[in-house]
Design a protein around this motif. Sequence first.
Motif, mmCIF file in Angstrom:
data_model
loop_
_atom_site.group_PDB
_atom_site.id
_atom_site.type_symbol
_atom_site.label_atom_id
_atom_site.label_comp_id
_atom_site.label_asym_id
_atom_site.label_seq_id
_atom_site.Cartn_x
_atom_site.Cartn_y
_atom_site.Cartn_z
ATOM 1 N N SER A 1 35.342 40.627 41.834
ATOM 2 C CA SER A 1 34.713 41.171 43.037
ATOM 3 C C SER A 1 35.611 41.083 44.270
ATOM 4 N N VAL A 2 36.483 40.087 44.315
ATOM 5 C CA VAL A 2 37.282 39.848 45.520
ATOM 6 C C VAL A 2 38.662 40.499 45.456
ATOM 7 N N THR B 1 34.412 36.083 40.420
ATOM 8 C CA THR B 1 34.989 36.029 41.765
ATOM 9 C C THR B 1 36.227 36.909 41.870
ATOM 10 N N ASN C 1 32.582 31.900 36.324
ATOM 11 C CA ASN C 1 32.376 32.344 37.704
ATOM 12 C C ASN C 1 33.690 32.740 38.360
ATOM 13 N N ILE C 2 34.800 32.191 37.847
ATOM 14 C CA ILE C 2 36.115 32.574 38.379
ATOM 15 C C ILE C 2 36.391 34.040 38.067
#
Length: 234
Positions: free
Chosen positions: A140-141, A137, A133-134
């Motif tokens: 996307s960020v 993240t 999930n990192i």
Amino acid sequence: MTPQLTTSADLMSPLHLFLQADVVVKAVMIGLLLASIWTWAIIFTHSIRLKKINRQTEGFEKDFWAASDIDAFHSRRGGESLPIAVVMSAALDEWRRSTKGVVVDRAGTRERLASRMNAAVATELDRLSDRLNILATVGSVAPFVGLFGTVWGIMRSFTAIAGANNTSLAVVAPGIAEALFATAIGLFAAIPAVIAYNRLTHGLDRLEARLGRFADRFHATLSRELEVEVASGH
């Protein structure tokens, strides 16, 4: 002519752009670089681990179906940390619990076997997907964080232009270059993260499918054995 070209190249070097950037843009760049390092660490560790697990799973499954005594095989290799070994151990544990009584509920036993193996597969996949999930993240960020640094740097450049009353390219270019460098770092962090996330997720999906096929086949084997047990002893 040559010194001028060298000076221009030095002014546009990544180190010079970082050193001349505003403190906010510097913070954005440092954060994105740290995120990139963390991303690559996750990519390497998960890629190596997944490749190793796939290789070991193939050998484990081949040895399992070639074994003549499942209980002996489980005693020898049931304690391994491989996901397929965990699924096998969960199935055999449920099998022993469900068939130790005088009366065996065949339908209930089959249902519990399927539930235990499916739960084991899901648990192992959750464990293997830890920290992925990192990557999602960061992917996307990071571009938006870099864009924030770019917007901030451009705003600072325009403020400097207004203060100097000079709109020449020599005044505008350095600040804009520093600002755009933040976006470049954001993309540098995001693109590998997105690619790696998709590839690793695909690899985990394939492993999940393989574990599911093993669970279904083992469930069928135990179901046939259950019929034999019931027919002979109950």
